[in-house]
Structures are given as C-alpha cells and as structure tokens.
Scaffold this motif. Structure first.
Motif, PDB file in Angstrom:
ATOM      1  N   PRO A 265      -2.872 -17.420   5.841  1.00  0.00           N
ATOM      2  CA  PRO A 265      -4.038 -16.721   6.385  1.00  0.00           C
ATOM      3  C   PRO A 265      -3.747 -15.887   7.628  1.00  0.00           C
ATOM      4  N   ASP A 266      -2.800 -16.336   8.452  1.00  0.00           N
ATOM      5  CA  ASP A 266      -2.503 -15.586   9.675  1.00  0.00           C
ATOM      6  C   ASP A 266      -1.937 -14.199   9.386  1.00  0.00           C
ATOM      7  N   ALA A 267      -1.373 -14.021   8.199  1.00  0.00           N
ATOM      8  CA  ALA A 267      -0.776 -12.731   7.841  1.00  0.00           C
ATOM      9  C   ALA A 267      -1.762 -11.790   7.162  1.00  0.00           C
ATOM     10  N   SER A 268      -2.963 -12.286   6.870  1.00  0.00           N
ATOM     11  CA  SER A 268      -3.910 -11.496   6.075  1.00  0.00           C
ATOM     12  C   SER A 268      -4.339 -10.205   6.759  1.00  0.00           C
ATOM     13  N   VAL A 269      -4.510 -10.247   8.084  1.00  0.00           N
ATOM     14  CA  VAL A 269      -4.961  -9.039   8.784  1.00  0.00           C
ATOM     15  C   VAL A 269      -3.962  -7.909   8.595  1.00  0.00           C
ATOM     16  N   VAL A 270      -2.678  -8.202   8.787  1.00  0.00           N
ATOM     17  CA  VAL A 270      -1.645  -7.174   8.655  1.00  0.00           C
ATOM     18  C   VAL A 270      -1.532  -6.700   7.208  1.00  0.00           C
ATOM     19  N   VAL A 271      -1.520  -7.654   6.281  1.00  0.00           N
ATOM     20  CA  VAL A 271      -1.391  -7.302   4.864  1.00  0.00           C
ATOM     21  C   VAL A 271      -2.582  -6.458   4.414  1.00  0.00           C
ATOM     22  N   ALA A 272      -3.794  -6.854   4.824  1.00  0.00           N
ATOM     23  CA  ALA A 272      -4.991  -6.097   4.437  1.00  0.00           C
ATOM     24  C   ALA A 272      -4.962  -4.694   5.027  1.00  0.00           C
ATOM     25  N   ALA A 273      -4.506  -4.571   6.288  1.00  0.00           N
ATOM     26  CA  ALA A 273      -4.468  -3.261   6.944  1.00  0.00           C
ATOM     27  C   ALA A 273      -3.526  -2.316   6.216  1.00  0.00           C
ATOM     28  N   TYR A 274      -2.322  -2.793   5.884  1.00  0.00           N
ATOM     29  CA  TYR A 274      -1.370  -1.917   5.203  1.00  0.00           C
ATOM     30  C   TYR A 274      -1.765  -1.674   3.745  1.00  0.00           C
ATOM     31  N   SER A 275      -2.441  -2.645   3.132  1.00  0.00           N
ATOM     32  CA  SER A 275      -2.969  -2.408   1.780  1.00  0.00           C
ATOM     33  C   SER A 275      -4.012  -1.295   1.816  1.00  0.00           C
ATOM     34  N   GLN A 280      -5.663   4.243   0.837  1.00  0.00           N
ATOM     35  CA  GLN A 280      -6.232   5.515   1.282  1.00  0.00           C
ATOM     36  C   GLN A 280      -5.372   6.693   0.838  1.00  0.00           C
ATOM     37  N   VAL A 281      -4.062   6.561   0.959  1.00  0.00           N
ATOM     38  CA  VAL A 281      -3.189   7.641   0.504  1.00  0.00           C
ATOM     39  C   VAL A 281      -3.291   7.804  -1.010  1.00  0.00           C
ATOM     40  N   ALA A 282      -3.305   6.670  -1.722  1.00  0.00           N
ATOM     41  CA  ALA A 282      -3.460   6.736  -3.177  1.00  0.00           C
ATOM     42  C   ALA A 282      -4.806   7.359  -3.543  1.00  0.00           C
ATOM     43  N   GLY A 283      -5.833   7.043  -2.753  1.00  0.00           N
ATOM     44  CA  GLY A 283      -7.153   7.639  -2.994  1.00  0.00           C
ATOM     45  C   GLY A 283      -7.136   9.143  -2.823  1.00  0.00           C
ATOM     46  N   PHE A 284      -6.390   9.625  -1.789  1.00  0.00           N
ATOM     47  CA  PHE A 284      -6.238  11.076  -1.637  1.00  0.00           C
ATOM     48  C   PHE A 284      -5.673  11.684  -2.919  1.00  0.00           C
ATOM     49  N   LEU A 285      -4.611  11.050  -3.437  1.00  0.00           N
ATOM     50  CA  LEU A 285      -3.920  11.600  -4.599  1.00  0.00           C
ATOM     51  C   LEU A 285      -4.787  11.508  -5.858  1.00  0.00           C
ATOM     52  N   VAL A 342       2.590   8.240   5.883  1.00  0.00           N
ATOM     53  CA  VAL A 342       1.153   8.339   6.160  1.00  0.00           C
ATOM     54  C   VAL A 342       0.478   6.984   5.957  1.00  0.00           C
ATOM     55  N   ALA A 343       0.840   6.302   4.875  1.00  0.00           N
ATOM     56  CA  ALA A 343       0.239   4.995   4.594  1.00  0.00           C
ATOM     57  C   ALA A 343       0.553   3.992   5.694  1.00  0.00           C
ATOM     58  N   LEU A 344       1.792   3.990   6.186  1.00  0.00           N
ATOM     59  CA  LEU A 344       2.165   3.078   7.269  1.00  0.00           C
ATOM     60  C   LEU A 344       1.404   3.407   8.551  1.00  0.00           C
ATOM     61  N   GLY A 345       1.249   4.702   8.816  1.00  0.00           N
ATOM     62  CA  GLY A 345       0.492   5.098  10.008  1.00  0.00           C
ATOM     63  C   GLY A 345      -0.962   4.671   9.929  1.00  0.00           C
ATOM     64  N   VAL A 346      -1.575   4.908   8.774  1.00  0.00           N
ATOM     65  CA  VAL A 346      -2.973   4.513   8.586  1.00  0.00           C
ATOM     66  C   VAL A 346      -3.106   2.998   8.653  1.00  0.00           C
ATOM     67  N   GLY A 347      -2.160   2.288   8.039  1.00  0.00           N
ATOM     68  CA  GLY A 347      -2.197   0.824   8.045  1.00  0.00           C
ATOM     69  C   GLY A 347      -2.085   0.260   9.446  1.00  0.00           C
ATOM     70  N   THR A 348      -1.180   0.819  10.235  1.00  0.00           N
ATOM     71  CA  THR A 348      -1.016   0.348  11.611  1.00  0.00           C
ATOM     72  C   THR A 348      -2.295   0.564  12.410  1.00  0.00           C
ATOM     73  N   ALA A 349      -2.907   1.717  12.228  1.00  0.00           N
ATOM     74  CA  ALA A 349      -4.158   2.011  12.942  1.00  0.00           C
ATOM     75  C   ALA A 349      -5.309   1.134  12.464  1.00  0.00           C
ATOM     76  N   SER A 350      -5.191   0.566  11.261  1.00  0.00           N
ATOM     77  CA  SER A 350      -6.287  -0.219  10.679  1.00  0.00           C
ATOM     78  C   SER A 350      -6.260  -1.682  11.095  1.00  0.00           C
ATOM     79  N   ILE A 351      -5.183  -2.132  11.730  1.00  0.00           N
ATOM     80  CA  ILE A 351      -5.094  -3.553  12.085  1.00  0.00           C
ATOM     81  C   ILE A 351      -6.237  -3.946  13.019  1.00  0.00           C
ATOM     82  N   ALA A 352      -6.479  -3.139  14.055  1.00  0.00           N
ATOM     83  CA  ALA A 352      -7.582  -3.433  14.969  1.00  0.00           C
ATOM     84  C   ALA A 352      -8.932  -3.326  14.259  1.00  0.00           C
TER      85      ALA A 352
END
Length: 616
Positions: A265-275, A280-285, A342-352
């Motif tokens: 469970p402690d890893a869920s925030v990071v995993v969810a953010a990068y997912s 989002q990038v896949a959605g663009f495409l 782009v996905a990594l950047g968006v994921g990192t910004a999504s953690i908070a």
C-alpha cells in the motif's frame, strides 16, 4: 421496392467499408510521424497555447478594471476598447492555431501513402496558414469554434473541448415537454448540418477553395442517403474502436495500482501517479488517433468525390515529392522515448495530486429546489423528499409577490409548472398559494408561502440555502423586508443565502455582516469577482479548478451548480469543492459515502482517469 431498398442498404454498407478501409490505410501509412505530430501538437496547445490564452484573457479583463468575467456585474469603463481588442486577438489566434493543427493532420495523412519530406510538409503547411489569414477563411470560424465542438463529429482540439451547451440551459429546457422537444430538435439539426459540412476542412486544405466554397463543396458531396449515412456509420466505427481501446487503457492503467493496494500500500501513491501519467499520454494518442481516423474518412470521401465527378474545386498540384518509404524503427523509438519522458514528467507532478485526491471528501450536498424525484421543486413535498434523501441543505428560491409578500418560487411566470400565462408579479400571495403546480414526474403540490416553507424546514431540521430571486415585483427594500420576515420567524441566523443580483448580495451583507452570503454566477471566467460575499456559487460549465483555487486564496467558499452527472459529482467531491448543488442529491450522497469508506487508490485512480484522460 424491397429489391431497391436492399440494393440501397448494400450500397451504404459498401461505401462505409470503403471509407473505413481508406482511413485505415492513411493512418497506417502515417505511422510514427502521425504519432509524433499528435503528441507534439497536443503538448504545444496544453503547455504553451492555453497558458498564453489564459494570460491574455486575464489582461483583457484587467484592462477594464475587472478581476474576472462576471456577466451579472459587467463594467463598461474606459478600458473596454482594449478589452475587446484583446479578446478578439485571442479568438483569432485560437482559430488560426486550431486550423493549422487540423491542416497539419490533413496534409500528413493525404500524402502519407506517397511519402512527403519535411520541407514539402512545411511548405504546404505554410501555404494553408497564409490562406487562413485571408478574410475568405472567416466562415470556418463558426464551423470550427461552434458547430464541431457542440456536435462532436469531425475534428477535435483541446482548445475547444469546453465548448458545450451549459447544463443550466439544457436542464431547464428538459423540465418541460415543449422545451425538451425544442432542445432535441436543435441537437438533431446541429448534427445534420455538421455531417453535411464534415468535409469542409479537407477541401479547404487540399484545394484552392475559400472557406465558403469549401463548405458548399462539402454540402454537395454529402448529398443523398448513401453518402450521408455512410459517413455516420464510418464515424461510428471509429468511435466504437476508440471506446474499446479506451476501456483497455483504463484496465491496464488500474491493474498496477490494484496490485500495490493489496501487496504494498505504501507504494500505491507513486504507482498510481505514474500510471496516470502514462494514461494521459496514451489518451493524447488515442484522441489524436480517433481524430486522424475521422480525417482519413473525410479525405477518402473528398478523393472519391473528385474521381466520381462531384463538383469540387480541383486539387492543387503537388510539389515534387520523394517517397520516404515505411517508417523506420528509429522513428518509432524516438516517438516512444518522447512519450515516455512526458509520461514520467506528468506522473511526477501527479504524486502530490494523489495525496489530495485520496482524502475523504467533506463536500456539502445541497438539493436543488428540494428533491424533484420526490416532489415538485420549491414545494413542501420536494423539501420532505430532500430531507428523506439525506441532503445536507436544501437550495430554494424566494420571490416577491404583487402585494409585497414572499413566495417560494423560481420562475417569474407560471407557464412551466402551472400551465398558466400569469406572472408572479401580477398575483398576490393569497392567489399564488391556491395554485397547484405539477412536474413531468407526475408530482403535484401547491405553491407555499415563504414563511410556511421556512417553518416546515425548521420542523424537520433542514437548513436552507435561500436564493433571492428578482421577479419583477421587487420593492426597493425587498432585502430589508426579507430580513424582517425571517427575524419575525426567529430563523434569520439558521440559514445561508445567495443571489445572482450583486446589489441584493451587497445589501444583505451591509445590513447583516454576520450572515453567510454567497454570490451566484451564471458564467464566470478569469479570476474571482470583486464581491463582499462569503462564498461564490458558480455554474458547473465555468467552475474550473483554477477558479476554485483563486477563491480559496481569497478566503471565499466555492459551490457549484447544477451538478447532475455522476462523473462531475465525483470530480467535485475529489477536489473538495465546498458544496455541490444538484437535482440528484441521492447520487451525490452515495458517491460521497463511497469515497469516505474506500481504502486504497484504485477508485481514486479511476476517477482521475475520468477527469484527466479526456477521450471522446
């Protein structure tokens, strides 16, 4: 007759198949360059264009001394010419950018089979970009800015994704049989016209036709049942395929978070953010791919029309082109690497963001005019139904009558609820309280006096959000009279208030600064308004997260009306909007209860995908 009908049906299906096959060929040959174009244009619009347009819009308002766009309190100061000039500049730039975005897509697809060099692509793009600056392209503005976004068939862009019929307009129309018929007919007419004009952009890009000529050519080449229905069926195939791919994307995005919820469970925030970032990038495409597929269908239709002898302006001679062959693995690796970054950047910004989204919502749920699933709006039966559903508050309307008394009523006339031509301002309190009102659900009740409504609310322990409405019989001291009536009932401090009328809000706060008063906005934009109110109530269509954040910085509460769709309810619950005013408080309450009891981040990610990954 039957044989003729069967032949016509086969002809429609045959043409539909030809359109779909032609589109698939063009998209397939577009390959990595098409994917790169989709990703690049989306990023330019989201990262550069939208922030610039937002800044220009805020500067346009400030030029006239306004912090935000407030239709209820517009100022016409000395800065209005500069304000209008900046808004016109925004419209022109947005139109030009959207048109260039579509042009690039059409150019790439049109010559994807033959191959087109970067220099040839830029030359053709420049030609159409210059063409767009001519006055003859003006007819495209209405097509790209209004018709396409409202109907959703043709080209889509993040710049016009928010263009829609506001829910407070469509919702009110659907509350009467006549209004519902008018609304449905309006949508059908829009859809018909859009299909007939669907080939406008390809014709404009691929020929010397002006905006008006392109629209006329599209109208001609979609004439007849076969051509019209084949376009609709081909578009339906694209949207079904897009929906299936979107569903698969959602499943793939959620699975890793479901596993970490169960195992780590402690890893869920990071995993969810990068997912979310990958999704989002896949959605663009996916969105861009669907737009490209629709463009491919339309290009195929234009080419078919030209070969079939339809009246279309001749295609421009192509510049010397060299076949570039199939896309190389290196090109796909380049696009994949860019998408990953782009996905990594968006994921990192999504953690908070996930830390905020995962909090249990404390949003208030307000029943709009009571609960209309159990009683007529603004009646005692509707109030009882809202109480039974568990609403936190009931939003209701108060209006003055001919004799200066107060009635619980929203409409200034009795046509919708009582099928009478009378206006509230022309009837006394005694006359109004004898009138029976009915709704489309089959409920009936009598119009209650305001004091009776308030008394009943207190008997059942239901706090109210009282909206001060102006119905035409308003006395100059209507706010003072309302305060006096509530003080006589001993109820003034037990409820909260709001109004669309800035003067009523200001007067109420001046006379009783201790009361909690809101300012209601049917349309908002830019920053928050300059108001003495304690909170703002913004119509759902313009209730952006940026405005909510601005309200929080200014110490103002933030409520939204009228939120009736579950995805929108869940969005506002996730982002901790202070209050949701809804015709369906039962659905909002159920969503809130579910969120308050959830563990793990699967549901949070699911809502985030709905909110951030925008796929038609």
């Amino acid at each position: 007759m039957a044989a003729t009908t069967g032949t016509a049906a086969r002809s429609v299906w045959a043409e539909t198949g030809a359109l779909v096959r032609g589109s698939w060929t063009l998209v397939r040959h577009g390959g990595a360059r098409l994917a790169g174009l989709i990703l690049g244009t989306q990023l330019i619009i989201l990262v550069v264009a939208l922030p610039v347009f937002g800044w220009l819009f805020r500067e346009a308002l400030r030029a006239n001394g306004m912090h935000g766009l407030d239709l209820g309190n517009l100022r016409l100061g000395s800065g209005i010419p500069l304000t209008l000039a900046l808004i016109a500049l925004i419209v022109v730039l947005a139109f030009w950018l959207i048109a260039v975005q579509f042009t690039a897509l059409v150019v790439l697809l049109r010559w994807s089979e033959d191959g087109i060099t970067g220099r040839q692509f830029a030359r053709e793009l420049g030609r159409v970009a210059r063409k767009l600056l001519r006055p003859s392209s003006l007819p495209l503005v209405g097509y790209l800015f209004v018709l396409v976004p409202l109907t959703g068939f043709g080209f889509t862009s993040a710049l016009v994704r928010g263009v829609a019929i506001p829910q407070f307009i469509s919702g009110e129309l659907l509350k009467t049989v006549t209004g519902g018929i008018i609304y449905i007919v309006f949508l059908l007419v829009l859809a018909f016209v859009n299909v007939r004009l669907a080939a406008t952009v390809p014709v404009f890009v691929l020929t010397d036709a002006t905006g008006h000529q392109s629209m006329r050519a599209s109208w001609r080449m979609t004439r007849g049942i076969r051509r019209f229905m084949s376009l609709i069926f081909a578009g339906f195939v694209v949207f079904v395929c897009g929906a299936l791919v979107s569903f698969a994307l959602t499943v793939v995005a959620i699975v890793p978070t479901a596993l970490t919820d169960a195992l780590a469970p402690d890893a869920s925030v990071v995993v969810a953010a990068y997912s979310l970032g990958v999704a989002q990038v896949a959605g663009f495409l996916i969105t861009g791919g669907m737009t490209a597929a629709i463009a491919g269908i339309l290009i195929t239709r234009v080419r078919t029309a030209q070969s079939g002898g339809d009246a279309v302006p001749p295609e421009r001679p192509r510049a010397d082109e060299t076949a570039v062959g199939r896309q190389t693995r290196r090109a796909w690796l380049g696009v994949g690497a860019a998408a990953l970054v782009v996905a990594l950047g968006v994921g990192t910004a999504s953690i908070a963001t996930f830390d905020t989204l995962s909090r249990a919502p404390k949003t208030l749920v307000l029943a709009h005019r009571g609960f209309t699933e159990g009683g007529v709006e603004n009646t005692l039966s509707g109030l009882d139904a809202a109480h039974a559903a568990g609403a936190d508050l009931v939003e209701m309307d108060v209006m003055q009558t001919k004799d200066g008394e107060f009635i619980a009523m929203h409409d200034a006339t009795l046509g919708r609820l009582a099928d009478r031509p009378d206006a509230v301002k022309d009837l006394t309190l005694d006359e109004l309280t004898r009138i029976t009102v009915r709704d489309l659900q089959g409920h009936s009740d009598t119009i209650p006096a305001f004091r009776d409504y308030v008394r009943h609310a207190e008997e059942i322990g239901m706090p109210l959000l009282i909206e001060i409405k102006l119905g035409g019989a308003d006395t100059e001291d209507h706010v003072e009279r309302l305060i006096a009536e509530l003080e006589e009932l001993g109820s003034l401090d037990q409820h909260i208030y709001h109004s669309l009328d800035p003067a009523s809000v200001a007067t109420l706060k001046r006379l009783r600064p201790d009361l909690t008063v809101g300012y209601t906005m049917a349309f908002a934009g830019g920053d928050i308004p300059d108001t003495p109110a304690d909170f703002i109530v913004v119509e759902e269509w313009t209730a952006t997260e940026d405005m909510q954040a601005a309200a929080a910085r200014a110490g103002l509460g933030f409520m939204v009306w009228t939120v009736n769709e579950v995805p929108s309810m869940r969005e506002h619950l996730r982002r901790s909007t202070d209050g949701i005013i809804s015709d369906r408080p039962d659905l909002a309450l159920a969503a809130r209860a579910e969120m308050q009891q959830e563990s793990g981040l699967v549901d949070v990610l699911g809502d985030a995908l709905t909110r951030f990954v925008k796929i038609p």
